[in-house]
Design a protein around this motif. Sequence first.
Motif, PDB file in Angstrom:
ATOM      1  N   THR A  99      13.042 -10.595   8.547  1.00 34.89           N
ATOM      2  CA  THR A  99      13.009 -10.392  10.060  1.00 34.89           C
ATOM      3  C   THR A  99      11.222 -11.542  10.387  1.00 34.89           C
ATOM      4  O   THR A  99      11.796 -12.413  10.178  1.00 34.89           O
ATOM      5  N   PRO A 100      11.322 -11.115  12.093  1.00 34.65           N
ATOM      6  CA  PRO A 100      10.143 -11.859  11.973  1.00 34.65           C
ATOM      7  C   PRO A 100       8.820 -12.968  11.315  1.00 34.65           C
ATOM      8  O   PRO A 100       8.621 -13.641  12.146  1.00 34.65           O
ATOM      9  N   ASN A 101       8.542 -11.488  10.800  1.00 35.23           N
ATOM     10  CA  ASN A 101       7.491 -12.365   9.686  1.00 35.23           C
ATOM     11  C   ASN A 101       7.627 -12.980   7.912  1.00 35.23           C
ATOM     12  O   ASN A 101       7.149 -13.637   7.976  1.00 35.23           O
ATOM     13  N   ALA A 102       8.928 -12.769   7.774  1.00 36.54           N
ATOM     14  CA  ALA A 102       9.409 -13.122   6.533  1.00 36.54           C
ATOM     15  C   ALA A 102      11.366 -12.872   5.615  1.00 36.54           C
ATOM     16  O   ALA A 102      11.897 -13.142   7.193  1.00 36.54           O
ATOM     17  N   THR A 157      16.521  -2.333  14.410  1.00 37.33           N
ATOM     18  CA  THR A 157      14.820  -2.008  14.374  1.00 37.33           C
ATOM     19  C   THR A 157      14.866  -0.784  13.295  1.00 37.33           C
ATOM     20  O   THR A 157      16.267   0.036  12.704  1.00 37.33           O
ATOM     21  N   LEU A 158      13.970  -1.227  11.719  1.00 36.20           N
ATOM     22  CA  LEU A 158      14.308  -0.215  10.449  1.00 36.20           C
ATOM     23  C   LEU A 158      13.438   0.774  11.449  1.00 36.20           C
ATOM     24  O   LEU A 158      12.584   0.815  12.037  1.00 36.20           O
ATOM     25  N   GLY A 159      14.135   2.048  10.644  1.00 32.14           N
ATOM     26  CA  GLY A 159      13.442   3.335  10.547  1.00 32.14           C
ATOM     27  C   GLY A 159      11.970   3.108   9.543  1.00 32.14           C
ATOM     28  O   GLY A 159      11.369   2.325   9.319  1.00 32.14           O
ATOM     29  N   GLU A 160      10.847   4.050  10.305  1.00 32.02           N
ATOM     30  CA  GLU A 160       9.946   4.291   9.777  1.00 32.02           C
ATOM     31  C   GLU A 160       9.899   4.706   8.026  1.00 32.02           C
ATOM     32  O   GLU A 160       8.890   3.848   7.841  1.00 32.02           O
ATOM     33  N   GLN A 161      10.694   5.222   7.042  1.00 34.36           N
ATOM     34  CA  GLN A 161      10.739   5.156   5.604  1.00 34.36           C
ATOM     35  C   GLN A 161      11.011   3.418   5.035  1.00 34.36           C
ATOM     36  O   GLN A 161      10.152   3.739   4.407  1.00 34.36           O
ATOM     37  N   ALA A 162      12.026   3.359   6.277  1.00 36.69           N
ATOM     38  CA  ALA A 162      12.292   1.434   5.490  1.00 36.69           C
ATOM     39  C   ALA A 162      11.298   0.915   6.189  1.00 36.69           C
ATOM     40  O   ALA A 162      10.462   0.137   4.958  1.00 36.69           O
ATOM     41  N   GLN A 163      10.965   0.763   7.434  1.00 44.58           N
ATOM     42  CA  GLN A 163       9.327  -0.260   7.229  1.00 44.58           C
ATOM     43  C   GLN A 163       8.740   0.281   6.175  1.00 44.58           C
ATOM     44  O   GLN A 163       7.690  -0.538   5.770  1.00 44.58           O
ATOM     45  N   ALA A 164       8.342   1.710   5.701  1.00 48.11           N
ATOM     46  CA  ALA A 164       7.350   1.678   5.082  1.00 48.11           C
ATOM     47  C   ALA A 164       7.466   1.256   3.449  1.00 48.11           C
ATOM     48  O   ALA A 164       6.119   0.820   2.676  1.00 48.11           O
ATOM     49  N   VAL A 174       5.947  -6.738   2.759  1.00 48.84           N
ATOM     50  CA  VAL A 174       6.328  -7.311   3.690  1.00 48.84           C
ATOM     51  C   VAL A 174       5.681  -7.818   4.651  1.00 48.84           C
ATOM     52  O   VAL A 174       5.112  -6.745   4.814  1.00 48.84           O
ATOM     53  N   PRO A 175       4.982  -8.149   5.031  1.00 45.93           N
ATOM     54  CA  PRO A 175       4.186  -9.609   6.287  1.00 45.93           C
ATOM     55  C   PRO A 175       4.672  -8.264   7.843  1.00 45.93           C
ATOM     56  O   PRO A 175       5.821  -9.026   7.480  1.00 45.93           O
ATOM     57  N   GLY A 176       3.974  -7.406   8.232  1.00 48.92           N
ATOM     58  CA  GLY A 176       4.499  -7.457   9.872  1.00 48.92           C
ATOM     59  C   GLY A 176       4.917  -6.324   9.293  1.00 48.92           C
ATOM     60  O   GLY A 176       5.603  -6.317  11.175  1.00 48.92           O
ATOM     61  N   ILE A 177       6.039  -6.081   8.865  1.00 51.18           N
ATOM     62  CA  ILE A 177       7.350  -4.936   9.144  1.00 51.18           C
ATOM     63  C   ILE A 177       6.622  -3.989  10.226  1.00 51.18           C
ATOM     64  O   ILE A 177       7.739  -3.185  10.623  1.00 51.18           O
ATOM     65  N   GLU A 178       5.847  -3.203  10.186  1.00 48.49           N
ATOM     66  CA  GLU A 178       5.187  -2.081  10.543  1.00 48.49           C
ATOM     67  C   GLU A 178       5.106  -2.275  12.672  1.00 48.49           C
ATOM     68  O   GLU A 178       5.491  -1.991  12.946  1.00 48.49           O
TER      69      GLU A 178
END
Length: 296
Positions: A140-143, A89-96, A103-107
């Motif tokens: 990722t689940p969406n990309a 699971t990506l951390g908040e910084q990587a998600q941002a 990247v769609p839906g990553i957050e």
Amino acid sequence: MTDSFDARKARASAWFRELRDQIVTAFEGLEDSPLQGPTADLPAGRFEVTTTTRAGDDGADAGGGLMSVMRGGRVFEKVGVNVSTVHGTLGEQAQASMAARGVPGIEADPRFWASGISLVAHMQNPHTPAVHMNTRMFWTPNAWWFGGGADLNPCIEYGEDTAAFHKVLEGACAAHDPDYYPRFKAWADEYFFVPHRGRARGVGGIFFDDLNTGDWDADFAFTRDVGRAFLPAFLPVTRARLNTGWCEADKDAQLIHRGLYAEYNLVYDRGTKFGLATGHDANAVLMSLPPLAKWV
């Protein structure tokens, strides 16, 4: 997408391991080459292989890979060839960061899977260029997307070596899309630029990321061909310079150039930042750093 991509992820991971095996064999063969000069009497270098692991936030196994490093060889002063397949699971910084890249839906769903090969070689002879290569797949689940490239980093530049290296990469690109080479060359020139020094870290190559044309098989085939092009691009250039004599001033220039390389990898390199941020083995992430460097 999760179930439908399991087989594709396995194929990509297996390919990166196959490419790693090819390169390790070729580099150990290069160590056995007839050689003149200060390192000729050293034992032929061989890779030391270490299993790397990544622990998830809950402490559970989150994948890993192989770190293969050769130190103090006759041709290679230090070279690393790493492969890994990790998930979590990506951390908040990587998600941002990924959200900012589109990247769609990553957050909403920050799960990820990534696999790839990463190579950096620092040479004994200052006339033989350092080199970097990597190729990877990210899901990722969406990309999903591919990325990678290769670039040459001589401390003493030879125009014919640069042209030969680029010609092989251009051929690999042209087999898939005539726009790929000019596009990915320009991207490499931009990506491997060191802003605080106002210069490139080397003579370029190609770089691509976020590659998703909608055709996974075509994008995977291109990524494989970039990997296959590496040895034909790098080995002839290296063999041409193996027995070029060098002096103390040449070695000094090499060490100073390595300082530039280290600055780039620690400050700007996207892969370094991602590896450290996601908890991968720090020694594997920092494998790219040279054994010796110098600053003035």
